[in-house]
Enzyme design. Structure first.
Site, PDB file in Angstrom:
ATOM      1  N   TRP A 196       0.852  -1.184   0.000  1.00  8.79           N
ATOM      2  CA  TRP A 196       0.000   0.000   0.000  1.00  8.79           C
ATOM      3  C   TRP A 196       0.902   1.254   0.000  1.00  8.79           C
ATOM      4  CZ3 TRP A 196      -0.376   3.872   3.801  1.00  8.79           C
ATOM      5  CH2 TRP A 196      -1.364   4.839   3.522  1.00  8.79           C
ATOM      6  N   ASP A 363     -15.919  12.224  -1.969  1.00 10.50           N
ATOM      7  CA  ASP A 363     -15.347  10.914  -1.627  1.00 10.50           C
ATOM      8  C   ASP A 363     -16.134  10.268  -0.493  1.00 10.50           C
ATOM      9  OD1 ASP A 363     -13.013   8.922  -0.842  1.00 10.50           O
ATOM     10  OD2 ASP A 363     -12.367   9.860  -2.710  1.00 10.50           O
ATOM     11  N   TRP A 474     -14.844   4.057  -8.084  1.00  9.19           N
ATOM     12  CA  TRP A 474     -15.256   2.733  -7.593  1.00  9.19           C
ATOM     13  C   TRP A 474     -14.099   2.165  -6.783  1.00  9.19           C
ATOM     14  CZ3 TRP A 474     -19.257  -0.799  -9.957  1.00  9.19           C
ATOM     15  CH2 TRP A 474     -19.206  -2.089  -9.420  1.00  9.19           C
ATOM     16  N   ASP A 475     -14.267   2.134  -5.472  1.00  5.54           N
ATOM     17  CA  ASP A 475     -13.178   1.744  -4.577  1.00  5.54           C
ATOM     18  C   ASP A 475     -13.352   0.304  -4.113  1.00  5.54           C
ATOM     19  OD1 ASP A 475     -10.910   2.056  -3.039  1.00  5.54           O
ATOM     20  OD2 ASP A 475     -11.604   3.870  -2.048  1.00  5.54           O
ATOM     21  N   MET A 476     -12.285  -0.283  -3.605  1.00  9.33           N
ATOM     22  CA  MET A 476     -12.303  -1.665  -3.097  1.00  9.33           C
ATOM     23  C   MET A 476     -11.171  -1.758  -2.086  1.00  9.33           C
ATOM     24  SD  MET A 476     -11.055  -4.923  -3.232  1.00  9.33           S
ATOM     25  CE  MET A 476     -11.547  -6.606  -3.479  1.00  9.33           C
ATOM     26  N   ASN A 477     -11.531  -1.759  -0.803  1.00  8.73           N
ATOM     27  CA  ASN A 477     -10.512  -1.511   0.208  1.00  8.73           C
ATOM     28  C   ASN A 477     -10.100  -2.686   1.082  1.00  8.73           C
ATOM     29  OD1 ASN A 477      -9.534   1.187  -0.013  1.00  8.73           O
ATOM     30  ND2 ASN A 477     -11.589   1.893   0.474  1.00  8.73           N
ATOM     31  N   CYS A 523     -10.349   2.124  -8.276  1.00  5.86           N
ATOM     32  CA  CYS A 523      -9.459   2.426  -7.165  1.00  5.86           C
ATOM     33  C   CYS A 523      -9.514   1.210  -6.258  1.00  5.86           C
ATOM     34  CB  CYS A 523      -9.986   3.670  -6.443  1.00  5.86           C
ATOM     35  SG  CYS A 523      -9.142   4.053  -4.902  1.00  5.86           S
ATOM     36  N   ASP A 545      -2.493   5.717  -3.081  1.00  9.86           N
ATOM     37  CA  ASP A 545      -2.883   6.677  -2.048  1.00  9.86           C
ATOM     38  C   ASP A 545      -1.711   7.567  -1.656  1.00  9.86           C
ATOM     39  OD1 ASP A 545      -5.526   6.067  -1.904  1.00  9.86           O
ATOM     40  OD2 ASP A 545      -5.361   4.743  -0.162  1.00  9.86           O
TER      41      ASP A 545
END
Ligand code: GLA
Length: 727
Positions: A196, A363, A474-477, A523, A545
């Site tokens: 990350w 966001d 479109w996030d995926m965390n 993202c 990030d």
């Protein structure tokens, strides 16, 4: 015609590339040649079959020696080739061996879609496709090897389709998408590694005996490894030598491996990671393995890069923004984190509008009771305590200021503290009875289930239809753990890894189909899903990030190895940088972000006036150069691995009429002359005028002698140089 077949030898010809393989005795498919274009079809002698002859057809003596020596086009598990196999099954008797032989083939113009999967595309004028039908007669299994040649690029794509014609079901334990057995050893390999906030750092290592892999078992392509591998001759540089790039058009678990083999061969394989993979094929069912893109370059790493960029810009990225300048956005994440409301967002938009910024992106934190990252994912209902007056009101106000509006979602997730989880505790990926592993306080929705996908899609599309929303981040965390589904039988549980990815693709396909004007930016905790699979749905991906300009040099440099600069999400953020605490000049942050989609990620109402004053200038610079940056040829001039004190890269127009060079001095140097950098890709006999001074230079001298960089003083300083060819 890009593909021909003579006497059982297949020859695939791209622009400067030939790829040959042959049907040899007993119907085995042997790999003959991959490299610079050759005129001849008859190169089978390269196989040197006489050195390890195959025994008579029904003989059983020494078949293993033969199979372990010859280069195989698609090696199977358990019949004598002891190198990494591509295909492995579990049959009704518990046996894992398989053995495919050539049956027939077809050659057609154009390229087929891969059902449910992202893939490169091309018209009948762009490409030709070869399908080799093979069979394992013992299992009654058909294996189709699919090859497409892009004739004007040095590109060959591959995938595989397996069909079960037997009455009994068979479980596929591995179906890799491509294998190439290179002759000889002593190659180097390049992969992209990180974590990350430091994704895709370039690693170059020698391929010694044994296996060397980049891989992911995280359910996404990952921060740690990218589904890319280049095999290159040991003397290859950025501009010289032979390079073979492999990139997997997939966003889940993958294996990209080079293997130094015992008998002076090097095997490269790529595909879905076989670990924990299983796919049950009932009678008549088929399985399609995702696509691998293979690029050959005889002019070093740089040419491989430019070929990937051309392919992806023209034959992978789709939609309205494919060939269009992207709106300059300002995102409120690093400006406010969760602490914002309508007034705050409008104040940012108002100030942004004055500087020429074109879109506000709201966001994380606008929905449910999401005031921190430990709740509400899945509850896609606008929080009107924050978004006072509702979403439409906010969007209308932002539009009135002249800005477009974009919004953040994390559609694949569910927080245990959410109304959705309270209503559907079994909708997440989990193993019944086992404690669920949280990551960022969240779980992953089981997107293999249609009802879950429908819920997600309805939630997202309802919000998008409620106001004039023109962009989605479109996030995926988090990564996948406890991989089990409440809706699959035991015999299909191992399919979940892949079914999950197919579910994500299904959702994205629905979204881009129903909202064709939407700009989708992928993202994943920064850049954990920067892969060609995602590019098929979104023309740009948030790169990392880590927005520090110096950190970004390495991250963007590595990302550019494969992925076009037009797809690299890059923003100017505030200092001290939120990830590394570094203070860099605003101008340099702008110059680095310019080699990406370009935007801002800061509280424009609070930054120093001097910085704010620079924004209109940066906006103008973006508009001036973005066409060149987005569509031109990227030449990397600096090499951070060899000298990390500076970086330098350039964009050359396709017709060589102009070049923009960015020079970044990471650390100042005492008592040297200016640094002379050699430009690349110019027209040798042309004269180029440096726009800033009017000075004239010969193309040949700029490339062979170089250009002395002056006017860059101090650490973290930078400058753009624009040369225009004299008419
Ligand atoms: C991820 C993204 C960030 C931001 C946050 C919001 O970390 O990479 O840009 O959107 O999620 O939670």
């Amino acid at each position: 015609m890009g593909i021909t077949c003579q006497n059982g030898c297949f020859k695939l010809d791209a622009k400067n590339t030939s790829y040959l393989f042959s049907v040899i005795e007993d119907g085995y498919l042997a790999h003959v040649y991959f490299g610079k274009k050759i005129p001849d079809q008859n190169a089978d002698y390269l196989l040197r079959l006489n050195e390890h002859p195959l025994p008579p057809p029904q003989g059983d003596r020494d078949r293993a020696v033969f199979l372990d020596h010859i280069p195989l086009e698609y090696p199977c598990m358990g019949i004598g080739d002891f190198r990494e196999p591509c295909l492995q099954v579990l049959d009704k008797d518990g046996m894992s061996a398989c053995d495919i032989r050539y049956v027939s083939h077809t050659i057609e113009k154009g390229k087929h879609k891969l059902p449910g999967l992202p893939a490169t595309f091309g018209s009948e004028n762009d490409c030709t496709t070869l399908t080799i039908h093979c069979a394992d007669t013992h299992l009654n299994l058909e294996v189709q090897l699919l090859y497409t040649v892009f004739e004007d690029l040095d590109v060959i794509t591959r995938s595989v389709r397996v069909v079960n014609h037997a009455k009994d079901a068979v479980t596929l334990r591995r179906v890799l998408s491509a294998c190439v057995d290179f002759d000889g050893s002593g190659y180097d390999m390049i992969t992209l590694h990180g974590a990350w906030a430091r994704e895709r750092h370039i690693i170059r290592t020698p391929v010694t005996p044994g296996t060397h892999a980049a891989s992911s078992m995280r359910g996404e392509s990952s921060h740690q490894d990218n589904p890319f591998l280049a095999l290159l001759s040991r003397n290859a540089t950025e501009d010289t030598g032979e390079v073979y790039g492999f990139n997997f058009v997939y966003s889940g678990n993958f294996l990209a491996q080079a293997e130094g083999c015992p008998y002076d061969k090097t095997r490269v394989v790529m595909g879905i990671h076989p670990q924990d993979f299983g796919w049950l094929l009932e009678e008549g069912e088929s399985f399609v393995a995702p696509e691998v893109v293979m690029v050959y370059s005889d002019e070093g790493i740089g040419k491989m890069t430019r070929t990937f960029h051309d392919l992806y810009r023209n034959h992978l990225i789709r939609g309205e923004y494919k060939d269009k300048k992207r709106p300059i956005l300002i995102n409120n994440w690093e400006a406010t984190y969760f602490d914002f409301d309508t007034d705050k967002l409008i104040s940012i938009a108002r100030e942004a509008a004055k500087s020429g910024i074109e879109m506000l992106v709201m966001d994380d934190g606008w929905f449910g009771n999401r005031n921190s990252d430990n709740c509400a994912l899945g509850d896609w209902v606008v929080n009107e305590d924050k978004i006072k007056g509702g979403l439409k009101h906010l969007v209308d106000e932002v539009n009135k200021l002249g800005l477009k509006f974009g919004i953040w979602f994390e559609p694949e997730m569910i927080s245990p503290d959410s109304d959705l989880y309270r209503a559907h505790p079994d909708w997440c990926i989990h193993i019944p009875g086992r404690q669920r592993t949280l990551c960022r306080e969240q779980l992953v929705l089981d997107l293999s289930r249609k009802e879950v996908r429908d819920y997600v899609y309805d939630s997202v599309s309802k919000i998008l239809s409620s106001a004039n929303i023109e962009y989605v981040k479109w996030d995926m965390n988090r990564q996948l753990t406890d991989v089990g589904s409440a809706s699959l039988p035991a015999s299909r549980q191992r399919e979940l890894w892949h079914r999950y990815v197919l579910g994500v693709y299904d959702l994205m396909e629905r979204l881009v189909t129903d909202f064709p004007h939407l700009l989708l930016e992928n993202c994943s905790g920064g850049g954990a899903r920067f892969d060609p699979g995602m590019l098929y749905y979104s023309p740009q991906i948030w790169c990392s990030d880590d927005t520090d300009a110096m950190e970004r040099l390495r991250i963007q440099h590595g990302t550019s190895m494969v992925y076009p600069v037009s797809a690299i999400g890059a923003h100017v953020s505030d200092v001290p940088n939120h990830t590394v605490g570094r203070v860099t000049p605003f101008a340099t942050r702008g110059n680095v972000a310019l080699s990406g989609t370009f935007g801002y990620e800061l509280d424009i109402t609070h930054i120093p006036q001097d910085d704010r004053d620079l924004i209109p200038q940066q906006v103008a610079t973006y508009h001036k150069y973005n066409d060149l940056i987005r569509t031109g040829d990227l030449y990397r001039i600096g090499d951070l691995c060899r000298d990390s004190s500076y970086d330098c890269w350039s964009f050359v127009a396709k017709d060589k009429s102009e070049v923009l060079m960015t020079y970044v001095q990471v650390l100042g140097r005492a008592n040297y002359q200016s640094r002379c950098v050699r430009l690349k890709g110019l027209q040798r006999d042309a004269v180029y005028v440096l726009e800033e001074t009017g000075q004239e230079f010969s193309g040949a001298v700029l490339m062979q002698g170089g250009f002395p960089v002056t006017g860059v003083y101090g650490d973290f300083s930078s400058k753009l140089f624009h040369f225009v060819r004299k008419k």
